[in-house]
Design an enzyme around this catalytic site. Structure first.
Site, PDB file in Angstrom:
ATOM      1  CE  LYS A 188      -0.257   6.234  -5.997  1.00  0.00           C
ATOM      2  NZ  LYS A 188      -1.573   6.679  -5.934  1.00  0.00           N
ATOM      3  CD  GLU A 191      -6.420   6.449  -5.258  1.00  0.00           C
ATOM      4  OE1 GLU A 191      -6.913   5.443  -4.947  1.00  0.00           O
ATOM      5  OE2 GLU A 191      -4.879   6.688  -5.333  1.00  0.00           O
ATOM      6  CD  GLU A 263       4.206   4.910   9.095  1.00  0.00           C
ATOM      7  OE1 GLU A 263       3.536   4.097   9.924  1.00  0.00           O
ATOM      8  OE2 GLU A 263       3.655   5.991   8.668  1.00  0.00           O
ATOM      9  CB  CYS A 297      -0.232   4.335  10.893  1.00  0.00           C
ATOM     10  SG  CYS A 297       0.925   5.807  10.942  1.00  0.00           S
ATOM     11  CD  GLU A 397      -3.877   0.344  10.657  1.00  0.00           C
ATOM     12  OE1 GLU A 397      -3.345   1.503  11.112  1.00  0.00           O
ATOM     13  OE2 GLU A 397      -3.856  -0.080   9.537  1.00  0.00           O
TER      14      GLU A 397
END
Length: 501
Positions: A188, A191, A263, A297, A397
């Site tokens: 997946k 989107e 991750e 990341c 973050e």
């Protein structure tokens, strides 16, 4: 700033994306679709089938059947390697097309996208080399009539859920290793960035992959991702994305105890000591924070710099920040493109404004950016100084082109700040004293440590995080080990077993 002049032409047709289920491209049973518009200029890029529970069930059933009848796992390592190499060649041959749609959907610079697709092909080739090296162990010291054999077998059906920031590269950090191990998969993609994963599916079919071995379901996290996580016929979930979603996946999979590889996020520190080469450090810091507009990341989103050199280093970073080409992603000269969405742009700006309210100062940037001829989402190169440990911008973050600057006076203080957050993905250290670098590398809590560099990457080296940055590893031989199960076989080869009764 870079305008649209000299840009690579945008595609003229809308990309139509369907699900890949059991070797066939299919629309959703509901007939529903969803659109993706470029975050740089608002152009309609992709119209994708909107998947639901029916598509997930069909895809998992196809992957389950393909694994259970051993159409892929019974192939030899040589056959798998040959296939993976063929896919790598097809990726190279289609690099420009893949990069174009990655740029259109994500807003990243076209030159960066092309480099990432080239890197992805290299990962497929490395995984091919591993396909021929899978082996277990034998134990010939258990007595004259006993032989022990340890086998490595594919874990089974793997759900792969990938993010929007590096859609093609990250699926290439998962899928070729699973295929090398003999697994089947359901993917997946986000989107927001579906097109390049669909193109990969086209290349897999062109390379001759048997039906059902790899399936792709498009749509939203709920219901597609949720069902891929919860389904009892899935043996493993490999997810890249936010820590919050990663925690939810661990909770959901606890019902079936399926394996999970995660991750997740990072708030990655670079510690700069007084003897560092400040020009080299400044250049790497600027790259680390502005690469992919900070939507990474591994972004070097906070520096921890010795108090004595802080002012000099900040000035060097600000001067370099003014020179970085922000602008039209389709212009080959652009190094920093668009922010993924207006909602994310607002989140980035909110962190900066909150930091200023808390007492931090903005050395450069700190606001949305206007690019001539572009109507999309861009944010200024931003450096926030006088940041303290208690500010949200120091530990959370931001995922944008925003650098936080903290200071220290002793090694132990720098290490305490570096290890003080919840994340542990990567870290860096800058010093010309190798003893300082090694001492820091051994004591910092991170899955990857760079010394006097930032964000170099190689297919041979494992990647993953400590603490709340994830579970498991990708890349290297560890990346394939994630998709293998260990089985012990104990073989009596004589008739000397003593009778129990």
């Amino acid at each position: 700033m870079i305008s649209g002049a000299g840009a690579v032409p945008a595609p003229t047709d809308v990309f139509i994306a369907q699900h890949l289920i059991n070797g066939a491209w299919v629309s959703s049973a509901s007939g529903q679709t969803f659109d993706r518009f470029s975050p740089a200029n608002g152009q309609l890029v992709t119209q994708a089938a909107l998947g639901g529970e029916a598509e997930v069930e069909a895809a998992i059933a196809a992957a389950r059947t393909a694994f259970d009848d051993r159409r892929w796992s019974d192939t030899s390592g040589k056959e798998r390697a040959t296939f993976l190499l063929k896919v790598a060649d097809l990726i190279d041959a289609n690099r420009s097309r893949i990069a174009l749609y990655e740029t259109m959907e994500s807003g990243k610079p076209i030159a960066q996208a092309e480099a990432e697709i080239e890197g992805a092909a290299d990962i497929w080739r490395f995984a091919a080399s591993l396909a021929r090296t899978i082996h277990g162990d034998s134990h010939n010291t258990l007595g004259p009539d006993m032989l022990g054999v340890v086998l490595k077998e594919p874990i089974g059906v793997v759900s792969m859920i990938t993010p929007w920031n590096f859609p093609f590269l990250i699926v290439s950090q998962k899928l070729p290793f699973a295929l090398a191990a003999g697994c089947t998969a359901v993917i997946k993609p986000s989107e927001l960035t579906s097109a390049t994963t669909v193109i990969l599916g086209q290349l897999l079919i062109e390379a001759g992959l048997p039906a059902g071995v790899v399936n792709i379901v498009l749509g939203y996290g709920d219901p597609v991702g949720t069902n891929l996580t919860n389904h009892p016929d899935v043996d493993m979930v490999s997810f890249t994305g936010s820590t919050a979603v990663g925690k939810a996946i661990v909770a959901a999979t606890s019902k079936t105890l399926k394996k999970v590889s995660l991750e997740l996020g990072g708030k990655n520190p670079q510690v700069i000591f007084p003897d560092a080469d400040l020009d080299e450090a400044a250049d790497a810091i600027v790259f680390g924070i502005y690469f992919n507009a900070g939507q990474c990341c591994n972004s070097g989103s906070r520096i921890i710099v010795h108090h004595d050199i802080a002012a000099v280093l900040i000035q060097k970073i600000v001067e370099l920040s003014r020179k970085v080409p922000f602008g039209d992603p389709l212009n080959p000269s652009t190094k920093v493109g668009a922010i993924i969405s207006s909602q994310h742009q607002a989140k980035i700006d909110g962190y900066v404004k909150d930091a200023v309210k808390a007492g931090a100062t903005v050395a450069i940037g700190g606001a949305p950016l206007t690019i001539d001829g572009m109507s999309g989402e861009f944010y200024q190169p931003t450096v926030v100084a006088n940041v303290t440990k208690n500010m949200a911008i120091a530990s959370e973050e931001v995922f944008g082109p925003v650098l936080s600057v903290l200071t220290f006076t002793t090694f132990d203080e720098a290490l305490e700040i570096a290890n003080g957050g919840d994340y542990g993905l990567s870290a860096g250290v800058w010093s010309q004293d190798i003893s300082t670098c090694l001492k820091f590398a051994r004591r910092v809590q991170a899955g990857t440590v760079w010394t006097n560099t930032w964000m170099d990457g190689f297919a041979e080296l494992p990647f993953g995080g400590a603490k709340e940055s994830g579970l498991g590893r990708e890349l290297g031989h560890h990346g394939m080990d994630e998709y293998l199960e260990t089985k012990t076989v104990q073989m009596r080869i004589g008739k000397t077993r003593s009778r129990w009764v």
